[in-house]
Motif scaffolding. Structure first.
Motif, PDB file in Angstrom:
ATOM      1  N   TYR A   1       0.819  -1.209   0.000  1.00 23.74           N
ATOM      2  CA  TYR A   1       0.000   0.000   0.000  1.00 23.74           C
ATOM      3  C   TYR A   1       0.857   1.266   0.000  1.00 23.74           C
ATOM      4  N   GLU A   2       2.125   1.111  -0.357  1.00 22.75           N
ATOM      5  CA  GLU A   2       3.041   2.250  -0.434  1.00 22.75           C
ATOM      6  C   GLU A   2       3.562   2.389  -1.854  1.00 22.75           C
ATOM      7  N   ILE A   3       3.825   3.614  -2.232  1.00 24.31           N
ATOM      8  CA  ILE A   3       4.318   3.885  -3.578  1.00 24.31           C
ATOM      9  C   ILE A   3       5.290   5.061  -3.506  1.00 24.31           C
ATOM     10  N   ALA A   4       6.301   5.065  -4.351  1.00 24.47           N
ATOM     11  CA  ALA A   4       7.247   6.188  -4.440  1.00 24.47           C
ATOM     12  C   ALA A   4       7.300   6.628  -5.895  1.00 24.47           C
ATOM     13  N   LEU A   5       7.064   7.909  -6.115  1.00 20.64           N
ATOM     14  CA  LEU A   5       7.056   8.465  -7.467  1.00 20.64           C
ATOM     15  C   LEU A   5       7.949   9.693  -7.537  1.00 20.64           C
ATOM     16  N   GLN A   6       8.637   9.812  -8.653  1.00 14.98           N
ATOM     17  CA  GLN A   6       9.475  10.982  -8.862  1.00 14.98           C
ATOM     18  C   GLN A   6       8.571  12.178  -9.152  1.00 14.98           C
ATOM     19  N   VAL A   7       8.853  13.308  -8.489  1.00 13.16           N
ATOM     20  CA  VAL A   7       8.086  14.542  -8.700  1.00 13.16           C
ATOM     21  C   VAL A   7       9.025  15.655  -9.151  1.00 13.16           C
ATOM     22  N   GLU A   8       8.450  16.634  -9.831  1.00  9.94           N
ATOM     23  CA  GLU A   8       9.249  17.761 -10.323  1.00  9.94           C
ATOM     24  C   GLU A   8       9.733  18.636  -9.179  1.00  9.94           C
ATOM     25  N   ASP A   9       8.835  18.868  -8.205  1.00 10.71           N
ATOM     26  CA  ASP A   9       9.165  19.729  -7.064  1.00 10.71           C
ATOM     27  C   ASP A   9       8.281  19.339  -5.885  1.00 10.71           C
ATOM     28  N   ARG A  10       8.334  20.113  -4.819  1.00 12.51           N
ATOM     29  CA  ARG A  10       7.577  19.801  -3.601  1.00 12.51           C
ATOM     30  C   ARG A  10       6.309  20.634  -3.461  1.00 12.51           C
ATOM     31  N   THR A  11       5.751  21.088  -4.554  1.00 13.28           N
ATOM     32  CA  THR A  11       4.530  21.891  -4.500  1.00 13.28           C
ATOM     33  C   THR A  11       3.313  20.987  -4.295  1.00 13.28           C
ATOM     34  N   SER A  12       2.214  21.600  -3.833  1.00 18.79           N
ATOM     35  CA  SER A  12       0.989  20.826  -3.599  1.00 18.79           C
ATOM     36  C   SER A  12       0.404  20.314  -4.916  1.00 18.79           C
TER      37      SER A  12
END
Length: 173
Positions: free
Chosen positions: A61-72
């Motif tokens: 039930y956990e997932i890790a995804l690459q994001v562009e930045d830490r914005t909402s």
């Protein structure tokens, strides 16, 4: 008084009849068990071997995804994408993400989130595989009970955490 039928008085011995049925049933069961005895060790072996080739998958039930930045905005988009990927991981059904009830629920995926956090990692550059670049990943943990309720309510499968090490896919055209 029982009237005679064709000159005979019908006599039904219920106790004898029930006893005979019981004896026939017992005989059938004994014959069935005797016929299965030679293959019983094979069934036991299959159970043991089956357990030996299973692995418990953690963090379903956990997932890790690459994001562009830490914005909402980036977080919301990643949570929605991660919700679909996590449902596929839990159910084992890749077609699940294209079903209408899942697409509708992805828009509300944030309500299934129990915890999230950011993690910085070094990953290979797309331009030069020998070069490492910094990347930000959003790690999201979803509520297992709520996810399972959602899947059950919509008639979707839930694949247990004990899974085979090797899955063979055979196709014929």
């Amino acid at each position: 008084m029982v009237s005679p039928i064709f000159g005979f008085i019908p006599r039904i011995d219920v106790v004898h009849f029930e006893q005979r049925i019981f004896e026939v049933h017992q005989g059938f069961m004994k014959a069935t068990i005797r016929s299965l005895m030679p293959i019983l060790p094979l069934f036991a072996l299959l159970l043991v071997v089956n357990k030996a080739y299973c692995v418990e998958v953690k963090n379903l039930y956990e997932i890790a995804l690459q994001v562009e930045d830490r914005t909402s905005k980036a977080r919301k988009r990643a949570i929605q994408e991660g919700f679909g990927k996590m449902l596929v991981k839990v159910s084992g059904a890749s077609s699940l993400i294209s079903e209408p009830h899942v697409i509708a629920e992805q828009a509300k995926a944030e309500r299934y989130v129990v915890q999230y956090g950011y993690e910085s990692r070094q990953i290979p550059s797309l331009d030069d595989l020998d070069k490492k670049v910094d990347a930000v990943f959003l790690k999201v943990k979803f509520d297992p009970l709520a996810i399972n309720q959602f899947l059950r309510r919509n008639g979707n499968p839930i694949w247990a955490s004990n899974r085979p090490k090797l899955v063979v896919w055979a196709a014929h055209n």
